[in-house]
Scaffold this motif. Structure first.
Motif, PDB file in Angstrom:
ATOM      1  N   ASP A 130     -12.255 -13.872   1.943  1.00 37.62           N
ATOM      2  CA  ASP A 130     -11.176 -14.679   1.373  1.00 37.62           C
ATOM      3  C   ASP A 130     -11.757 -16.045   1.043  1.00 37.62           C
ATOM      4  OD1 ASP A 130      -9.712 -12.470   2.318  1.00 37.62           O
ATOM      5  OD2 ASP A 130      -7.969 -13.733   2.705  1.00 37.62           O
ATOM      6  N   VAL A 184      -6.650 -18.201   7.621  1.00 35.87           N
ATOM      7  CA  VAL A 184      -5.831 -17.237   6.882  1.00 35.87           C
ATOM      8  C   VAL A 184      -5.115 -16.403   7.938  1.00 35.87           C
ATOM      9  CG1 VAL A 184      -5.813 -15.351   5.215  1.00 35.87           C
ATOM     10  CG2 VAL A 184      -7.546 -17.128   5.035  1.00 35.87           C
ATOM     11  N   PHE A 241      -7.882 -15.294  10.731  1.00 34.91           N
ATOM     12  CA  PHE A 241      -9.296 -15.682  10.679  1.00 34.91           C
ATOM     13  C   PHE A 241      -9.378 -17.192  10.572  1.00 34.91           C
ATOM     14  CE2 PHE A 241     -10.618 -11.813   7.819  1.00 34.91           C
ATOM     15  CZ  PHE A 241     -10.297 -10.940   8.832  1.00 34.91           C
ATOM     16  N   TYR A 245       0.848  -1.194   0.000  1.00 33.18           N
ATOM     17  CA  TYR A 245       0.000   0.000   0.000  1.00 33.18           C
ATOM     18  C   TYR A 245       0.878   1.236   0.000  1.00 33.18           C
ATOM     19  CZ  TYR A 245      -3.642  -3.182   1.707  1.00 33.18           C
ATOM     20  OH  TYR A 245      -4.528  -4.215   1.845  1.00 33.18           O
ATOM     21  N   THR A 298      -0.333 -12.227   3.653  1.00 35.08           N
ATOM     22  CA  THR A 298      -1.326 -13.204   4.112  1.00 35.08           C
ATOM     23  C   THR A 298      -0.947 -14.595   3.635  1.00 35.08           C
ATOM     24  OG1 THR A 298      -2.867 -12.928   2.255  1.00 35.08           O
ATOM     25  CG2 THR A 298      -3.245 -11.538   4.146  1.00 35.08           C
ATOM     26  N   VAL A 341      -9.363  -2.842   3.826  1.00 34.33           N
ATOM     27  CA  VAL A 341      -8.447  -1.822   4.334  1.00 34.33           C
ATOM     28  C   VAL A 341      -8.911  -0.472   3.801  1.00 34.33           C
ATOM     29  CG1 VAL A 341      -6.064  -0.978   4.339  1.00 34.33           C
ATOM     30  CG2 VAL A 341      -6.523  -3.438   4.523  1.00 34.33           C
ATOM     31  N   ARG A 390       2.866   0.501   3.418  1.00 38.47           N
ATOM     32  CA  ARG A 390       2.500  -0.639   4.271  1.00 38.47           C
ATOM     33  C   ARG A 390       2.563  -1.923   3.467  1.00 38.47           C
ATOM     34  NH1 ARG A 390      -2.614  -3.335   5.153  1.00 38.47           N
ATOM     35  NH2 ARG A 390      -2.555  -4.451   7.142  1.00 38.47           N
TER      36      ARG A 390
HETATM   37  C1  MD6 Z   1      -4.498  -6.207   4.524  1.00 37.01           C
HETATM   38  N1  MD6 Z   1      -5.705  -8.253   4.657  1.00 37.01           N
HETATM   39  O1  MD6 Z   1      -4.430  -6.189   5.755  1.00 37.01           O
HETATM   40  C2  MD6 Z   1      -5.432  -7.134   3.834  1.00 37.01           C
HETATM   41  N2  MD6 Z   1      -7.507 -11.331   4.758  1.00 37.01           N
HETATM   42  O2  MD6 Z   1      -3.820  -5.488   3.825  1.00 37.01           O
HETATM   43  C3  MD6 Z   1      -6.600  -9.194   4.325  1.00 37.01           C
HETATM   44  O3  MD6 Z   1      -7.262  -9.114   3.309  1.00 37.01           O
HETATM   45  C4  MD6 Z   1      -6.769 -10.335   5.224  1.00 37.01           C
HETATM   46  O4  MD6 Z   1      -5.500  -9.409   6.991  1.00 37.01           O
HETATM   47  C5  MD6 Z   1      -7.734 -12.415   5.526  1.00 37.01           C
HETATM   48  C6  MD6 Z   1      -7.226 -12.529   6.793  1.00 37.01           C
HETATM   49  C7  MD6 Z   1      -6.461 -11.525   7.303  1.00 37.01           C
HETATM   50  C8  MD6 Z   1      -6.218 -10.400   6.515  1.00 37.01           C
END
Ligand code: MD6
Ligand code: FE
Length: 224
Positions: free
Chosen positions: A137, A147, A182, A126, A218, A193, A214
């Motif tokens: 997901d 995940v 999760f 990011y 995952t 996000v 950032r």
């Molecule tokens: C992020 N994270 O934090 C995107 N998916 O940039 C996710 O999409 C995510 O953090 C599943 C489980 C944990 C996560």
């Protein structure tokens, strides 16, 4: 005319009295600064082999603002023609994804009680304006396996909803070194996000990135 009451917006913090839904695990400060540095160094190495690339939405071809790459047997890819999918090669270089670094495998083992390791690792990058819309997901990934994610660099506002898109979301501020995972009843909750706070962490620039930003990593397992 009386004004309609507005739904309160809640920024979920460590002190929030409301418990997390079962299966949503938030481990703030899981990695200390030294460990974060080692993780970023691994990511940088990985990105030399498998550079960040631009993804686009199925059908519309609208670009995602988050740049991505992958490690492991499978990588998550999306574009106008092919839609969301997991594939074994980088869409730009045509080479297989690099192996998942050992420290990431250790994280998976450390926080889950899974016997099988993850076979897929998505790297999200990011910059100042990047965001990731609410999503679940799912795809071909195994729903029995959790995940697991780790945040590095600038702070982000992570939104966590429920099992349907229109469920209300709560906001969680993710900082460098935080782990979120999760599993079980929360495996398919909507999340996204909303944005990052540029310049809140020196970590990426300290490790050779041109600007702050950032990184989120995952880990998951793709079923057969
Ligand atoms: C992020 N994270 O934090 C995107 N998916 O940039 C996710 O999409 C995510 O953090 C599943 C489980 C944990 C996560
Ligand atoms: Fe996700």
């Amino acid at each position: 005319m009386p004004r309609l009451p507005r739904k309160p917006q809640v920024e979920l913090e460590l002190t929030d009295p409301e418990p997390f839904p079962a299966g949503l695990h938030y481990l703030p400060g899981y990695f200390d600064e030294t460990a974060q540095g080692a993780l970023v160094a691994d990511v940088r190495q990985l990105l030399v082999e498998a550079p960040l690339f631009k993804q686009s939405m199925p059908k519309s071809g609208a670009p995602l603002s988050v740049r991505m790459s992958n490690a492991g047997d499978f990588g998550w890819v999306t574009d106008r023609e092919g839609g969301y999918r997991y594939q074994t090669v980088h869409p730009v270089t045509g080479k297989r994804w690099p192996p998942i670094p050992t420290v990431f495998l250790d994280l998976w083992q450390g926080v889950t009680s899974e016997i099988e390791p993850p076979n897929m690792c998505l790297i999200n990058f990011y910059d100042a304006g990047a965001r990731l819309g609410l999503h679940q997901d799912k795809g071909e990934s195994s729903l029995e396996a959790p995940v697991v994610s780790v945040s590095l660099g600038d702070e982000a506002t992570f939104s966590v909803g429920g099992m349907v898109r229109k469920d209300p979301v709560r906001r969680l501020r993710l900082r460098s070194g935080d782990v979120v995972w999760f599993g079980g009843p929360s495996r398919l909750i909507f999340h996204g996000v909303e944005g990052i706070r540029p310049g809140t962490s020196p970590l990426l620039e300290e490790h050779g990135f041109a600007a702050s930003g950032r990184i989120n990593i995952t880990l998951r397992r793709i079923g057969r």
